[in-house]
Design an enzyme around this catalytic site. Structure first.
Site, PDB file in Angstrom:
ATOM      1  N   LYS A  55       3.031   6.484 -14.716  1.00 55.34           N
ATOM      2  CA  LYS A  55       4.222   7.193 -15.184  1.00 55.34           C
ATOM      3  C   LYS A  55       4.923   6.510 -16.357  1.00 55.34           C
ATOM      4  O   LYS A  55       5.514   7.187 -17.188  1.00 55.34           O
ATOM      5  CB  LYS A  55       5.203   7.374 -14.025  1.00 55.34           C
ATOM      6  CG  LYS A  55       4.702   8.385 -13.017  1.00 55.34           C
ATOM      7  CD  LYS A  55       5.661   8.559 -11.882  1.00 55.34           C
ATOM      8  CE  LYS A  55       5.065   9.510 -10.860  1.00 55.34           C
ATOM      9  NZ  LYS A  55       5.906   9.666  -9.695  1.00 55.34           N
ATOM     10  N   GLY A  67      12.317  -0.896  -4.328  1.00 50.45           N
ATOM     11  CA  GLY A  67      11.314  -0.653  -5.367  1.00 50.45           C
ATOM     12  C   GLY A  67      11.996  -0.375  -6.698  1.00 50.45           C
ATOM     13  O   GLY A  67      13.164   0.038  -6.745  1.00 50.45           O
ATOM     14  N   ALA A  68      11.253  -0.650  -7.779  1.00 50.81           N
ATOM     15  CA  ALA A  68      11.820  -0.456  -9.115  1.00 50.81           C
ATOM     16  C   ALA A  68      10.737   0.025 -10.075  1.00 50.81           C
ATOM     17  O   ALA A  68      10.663  -0.394 -11.228  1.00 50.81           O
ATOM     18  CB  ALA A  68      12.444  -1.758  -9.608  1.00 50.81           C
ATOM     19  N   GLY A  69       9.875   0.908  -9.578  1.00 55.55           N
ATOM     20  CA  GLY A  69       8.829   1.486 -10.421  1.00 55.55           C
ATOM     21  C   GLY A  69       9.321   2.795 -11.045  1.00 55.55           C
ATOM     22  O   GLY A  69      10.529   3.061 -11.101  1.00 55.55           O
ATOM     23  N   GLY A  70       8.367   3.612 -11.474  1.00 53.77           N
ATOM     24  CA  GLY A  70       8.702   4.861 -12.150  1.00 53.77           C
ATOM     25  C   GLY A  70       9.529   5.801 -11.284  1.00 53.77           C
ATOM     26  O   GLY A  70      10.501   6.403 -11.756  1.00 53.77           O
ATOM     27  N   ASN A 118      14.085  -5.234  -5.329  1.00 58.78           N
ATOM     28  CA  ASN A 118      12.675  -5.216  -5.722  1.00 58.78           C
ATOM     29  C   ASN A 118      12.101  -6.623  -5.699  1.00 58.78           C
ATOM     30  O   ASN A 118      12.830  -7.598  -5.855  1.00 58.78           O
ATOM     31  CB  ASN A 118      12.536  -4.626  -7.140  1.00 58.78           C
ATOM     32  CG  ASN A 118      11.095  -4.263  -7.456  1.00 58.78           C
ATOM     33  OD1 ASN A 118      10.442  -3.587  -6.664  1.00 58.78           O
ATOM     34  ND2 ASN A 118      10.583  -4.712  -8.588  1.00 58.78           N
ATOM     35  N   ARG A 119      10.777  -6.720  -5.473  1.00 56.73           N
ATOM     36  CA  ARG A 119      10.139  -8.036  -5.454  1.00 56.73           C
ATOM     37  C   ARG A 119      10.359  -8.741  -6.792  1.00 56.73           C
ATOM     38  O   ARG A 119      10.694  -9.909  -6.847  1.00 56.73           O
ATOM     39  CB  ARG A 119       8.624  -7.890  -5.232  1.00 56.73           C
ATOM     40  CG  ARG A 119       8.235  -7.421  -3.865  1.00 56.73           C
ATOM     41  CD  ARG A 119       6.743  -7.425  -3.712  1.00 56.73           C
ATOM     42  NE  ARG A 119       6.056  -6.647  -4.755  1.00 56.73           N
ATOM     43  CZ  ARG A 119       4.793  -6.318  -4.735  1.00 56.73           C
ATOM     44  NH1 ARG A 119       4.041  -6.710  -3.705  1.00 56.73           N
ATOM     45  NH2 ARG A 119       4.236  -5.615  -5.698  1.00 56.73           N
ATOM     46  N   ASP A 128      10.825  13.920 -11.069  1.00 57.58           N
ATOM     47  CA  ASP A 128      11.004  13.175  -9.808  1.00 57.58           C
ATOM     48  C   ASP A 128      12.471  13.138  -9.349  1.00 57.58           C
ATOM     49  O   ASP A 128      12.755  13.329  -8.162  1.00 57.58           O
ATOM     50  CB  ASP A 128      10.492  11.733  -9.949  1.00 57.58           C
ATOM     51  CG  ASP A 128       8.983  11.647  -9.783  1.00 57.58           C
ATOM     52  OD1 ASP A 128       8.386  12.567  -9.193  1.00 57.58           O
ATOM     53  OD2 ASP A 128       8.397  10.646 -10.247  1.00 57.58           O
ATOM     54  N   LEU A 175      -1.690  15.730  -2.338  1.00 61.27           N
ATOM     55  CA  LEU A 175      -1.591  17.091  -1.798  1.00 61.27           C
ATOM     56  C   LEU A 175      -1.180  18.094  -2.882  1.00 61.27           C
ATOM     57  O   LEU A 175      -1.081  19.290  -2.609  1.00 61.27           O
ATOM     58  CB  LEU A 175      -0.575  17.113  -0.639  1.00 61.27           C
ATOM     59  CG  LEU A 175      -1.027  16.314   0.590  1.00 61.27           C
ATOM     60  CD1 LEU A 175       0.118  16.138   1.579  1.00 61.27           C
ATOM     61  CD2 LEU A 175      -2.221  16.991   1.277  1.00 61.27           C
TER      62      LEU A 175
HETATM   63  N1  LIG Z   1       6.985  12.348  -2.531  1.00 63.70           N
HETATM   64  C1  LIG Z   1       6.904  12.487  -3.828  1.00 63.70           C
HETATM   65  O1  LIG Z   1       7.009  13.583  -4.381  1.00 63.70           O
HETATM   66  C2  LIG Z   1       6.719  11.267  -4.683  1.00 63.70           C
HETATM   67  C3  LIG Z   1       7.056  11.304  -6.039  1.00 63.70           C
HETATM   68  C4  LIG Z   1       6.924  10.125  -6.793  1.00 63.70           C
HETATM   69  C5  LIG Z   1       6.424   8.970  -6.189  1.00 63.70           C
HETATM   70  N2  LIG Z   1       6.084   8.991  -4.887  1.00 63.70           N
HETATM   71  C6  LIG Z   1       5.580   7.768  -4.224  1.00 63.70           C
HETATM   72  O2  LIG Z   1       6.515   6.715  -4.440  1.00 63.70           O
HETATM   73  C7  LIG Z   1       5.843   5.459  -4.470  1.00 63.70           C
HETATM   74  C8  LIG Z   1       6.246   4.683  -5.731  1.00 63.70           C
HETATM   75  O3  LIG Z   1       5.741   5.372  -6.878  1.00 63.70           O
HETATM   76  P1  LIG Z   1       5.964   4.798  -8.370  1.00 63.70           P
HETATM   77  O4  LIG Z   1       5.389   5.786  -9.285  1.00 63.70           O
HETATM   78  O5  LIG Z   1       7.373   4.349  -8.564  1.00 63.70           O
HETATM   79  O6  LIG Z   1       5.041   3.493  -8.326  1.00 63.70           O
HETATM   80  P2  LIG Z   1       5.110   2.192  -9.265  1.00 63.70           P
HETATM   81  O7  LIG Z   1       5.707   2.511 -10.574  1.00 63.70           O
HETATM   82  O8  LIG Z   1       3.765   1.576  -9.195  1.00 63.70           O
HETATM   83  O9  LIG Z   1       6.165   1.227  -8.483  1.00 63.70           O
HETATM   84  C9  LIG Z   1       5.889   0.721  -7.208  1.00 63.70           C
HETATM   85  C10 LIG Z   1       7.056  -0.128  -6.718  1.00 63.70           C
HETATM   86  O10 LIG Z   1       6.747  -0.559  -5.384  1.00 63.70           O
HETATM   87  C11 LIG Z   1       6.864  -1.965  -5.306  1.00 63.70           C
HETATM   88  N3  LIG Z   1       5.861  -2.473  -4.368  1.00 63.70           N
HETATM   89  C12 LIG Z   1       4.513  -2.303  -4.436  1.00 63.70           C
HETATM   90  N4  LIG Z   1       3.912  -2.919  -3.412  1.00 63.70           N
HETATM   91  C13 LIG Z   1       4.901  -3.515  -2.689  1.00 63.70           C
HETATM   92  C14 LIG Z   1       4.919  -4.327  -1.520  1.00 63.70           C
HETATM   93  N5  LIG Z   1       3.790  -4.662  -0.898  1.00 63.70           N
HETATM   94  N6  LIG Z   1       6.103  -4.758  -1.042  1.00 63.70           N
HETATM   95  C15 LIG Z   1       7.251  -4.434  -1.681  1.00 63.70           C
HETATM   96  N7  LIG Z   1       7.308  -3.686  -2.814  1.00 63.70           N
HETATM   97  C16 LIG Z   1       6.145  -3.225  -3.305  1.00 63.70           C
HETATM   98  C17 LIG Z   1       6.644  -2.487  -6.708  1.00 63.70           C
HETATM   99  O11 LIG Z   1       7.303  -3.739  -6.777  1.00 63.70           O
HETATM  100  P3  LIG Z   1       7.056  -4.810  -7.974  1.00 63.70           P
HETATM  101  O12 LIG Z   1       7.798  -4.273  -9.157  1.00 63.70           O
HETATM  102  O13 LIG Z   1       7.670  -6.035  -7.433  1.00 63.70           O
HETATM  103  O14 LIG Z   1       5.576  -4.871  -8.181  1.00 63.70           O
HETATM  104  C18 LIG Z   1       7.310  -1.376  -7.540  1.00 63.70           C
HETATM  105  O15 LIG Z   1       8.677  -1.605  -7.639  1.00 63.70           O
HETATM  106  C19 LIG Z   1       4.342   5.779  -4.416  1.00 63.70           C
HETATM  107  O16 LIG Z   1       3.885   5.626  -3.100  1.00 63.70           O
HETATM  108  C20 LIG Z   1       4.288   7.251  -4.840  1.00 63.70           C
HETATM  109  O17 LIG Z   1       3.162   7.924  -4.304  1.00 63.70           O
HETATM  110  C21 LIG Z   1       6.217  10.115  -4.113  1.00 63.70           C
END
Ligand SMILES: NC(=O)c1ccc[n+]([C@@H]2O[C@H](COP(=O)([O-])OP(=O)(O)OC[C@H]3O[C@@H](n4cnc5c(N)ncnc54)[C@H](OP(=O)(O)O)[C@@H]3O)[C@@H](O)[C@H]2O)c1
Length: 279
Positions: A70, A130-133, A153-154, A106, A20
């Site tokens: 990221k 979760g432990a991503g970006g 985190n997984r 963020d 969006l």
């Molecule tokens: N609202 C906003 O403004 C905003 C801003 C930033 C991000 N976001 C959203 O936040 C989410 C995360 O973003 P990111 O950039 O951090 O992504 P990322 O770096 O890809 O990290 C994703 C995380 O989710 C975990 N994960 C993925 N699939 C999973 C599942 N099926 N079950 C359990 N854990 C799972 C991963 O675990 P593993 O390490 O074990 O693979 C990882 O820790 C996204 O949906 C993104 O769109 C929203």
């Protein structure tokens, strides 16, 4: 109207079709008669380097990156601001005479969203899934407010890295995301931040968490907005990911244009597009 001298901003991610951000930026640019456009591009991990070089070559006037880029983009930057360097993740890039500079909005965007709901993230008990970006950015910022944070985190090692990189004074622990750690982690937390792409209600049903274990959660903050969740009928309430989206977009605007962002206009652009306010 797009003209020969229109300044171009872009978004790189995969998937990006649901984003969006183009709505927020393009509506705002039009309303303010700014000669700028914001275009989303589907970019795979393998193509990120070429896409970054394209932004450089074509002279984009700043761009955003989202999942899954990221952390991967960090090494492609010529310079990082303090926050992006600390957490090792970038979501906003600006083009300067001396090259590409990476920022991360963020953490600050999330704090803005929490405060707009009246939640003051200071001295609180917070569970982060979760432990991503995004988790890295939030944990780092939340740890600077003396919060007590547990990360699940997984992949355990990634949770450990997020904890280790955080520089604030807050207490941080971490564990593997499974049924028992989730059940225990949710006990009496003031805030649950779900930084995975999976909805909180889906995780709760996947792990078969009994309803009485969920009832003590204060606020629930799902970051993913591509599959909006129904509010869990527990705790004080739900923080909308859209609120964070607008806050972090406003911070990107300020980095690119070096002026105060028209926050109310950016927010109402999205509210009007969706057809209702989320707060
Ligand atoms: N609202 C906003 O403004 C905003 C801003 C930033 C991000 N976001 C959203 O936040 C989410 C995360 O973003 P990111 O950039 O951090 O992504 P990322 O770096 O890809 O990290 C994703 C995380 O989710 C975990 N994960 C993925 N699939 C999973 C599942 N099926 N079950 C359990 N854990 C799972 C991963 O675990 P593993 O390490 O074990 O693979 C990882 O820790 C996204 O949906 C993104 O769109 C929203």
């Amino acid at each position: 109207m797009i003209k020969a001298d229109t300044k171009v901003h872009s978004l790189y991610g995969s998937p990006v079709a649901h984003s969006l951000s183009p709505v927020i930026f393009n509506t705002t640019f039009q309303q303010l008669s700014l000669n700028r456009a914001y275009l989303p591009f589907e970019v795979s991990r393998d193509n990120l380097k070429q896409a970054v070089e394209a932004a450089r070559t074509l002279g984009f006037d700043g761009f955003n990156v989202t999942m899954p880029h990221k952390t991967g983009i960090v090494e492609m930057m010529d310079r990082l601001d303090k926050t992006a360097e600390k957490i090792g993740a970038v979501n906003t890039v600006t083009t300067t005479k001396s090259g590409l500079v990476g920022y991360n909005t963020d953490g600050e965007g999330a704090i803005g969203a929490l405060r707009s709901y009246g939640f003051e993230p200071h001295n609180k008990r917070i569970l982060v899934l979760g432990a991503g970006g995004a988790a890295q950015a939030l944990v780092n910022r939340l740890s600077s407010e003396n919060n007590n944070i547990r990360i699940l985190n997984r992949i355990l090692d990634k949770a450990r890295q997020v904890a280790d990189k955080a520089t604030g004074t807050g207490r941080i622990s971490y564990g593997e995301l499974d049924k028992s750690s989730l059940e225990k982690g949710m006990e009496d937390v003031d805030l649950l931040v779900n930084a995975t792409p999976i909805r909180t209600s889906t995780l709760i049903s996947q792990f078969k968490i009994p309803a009485d274990k969920v009832k003590d959660i204060g606020w629930v903050f799902d970051l993913a907005y591509d599959q909006p969740d129904k509010p869990l009928s527990v705790g004080s309430g739900t923080i909308s990911p859209l609120e964070m989206l607008v806050h972090q977009a406003a911070l990107s605007y300020e980095i690119w244009l070096s002026e105060t962002a028209p926050f109310d206009l950016m927010r109402s652009s999205l509210v009007d597009y969706i057809g209702k306010d989320w707060r």
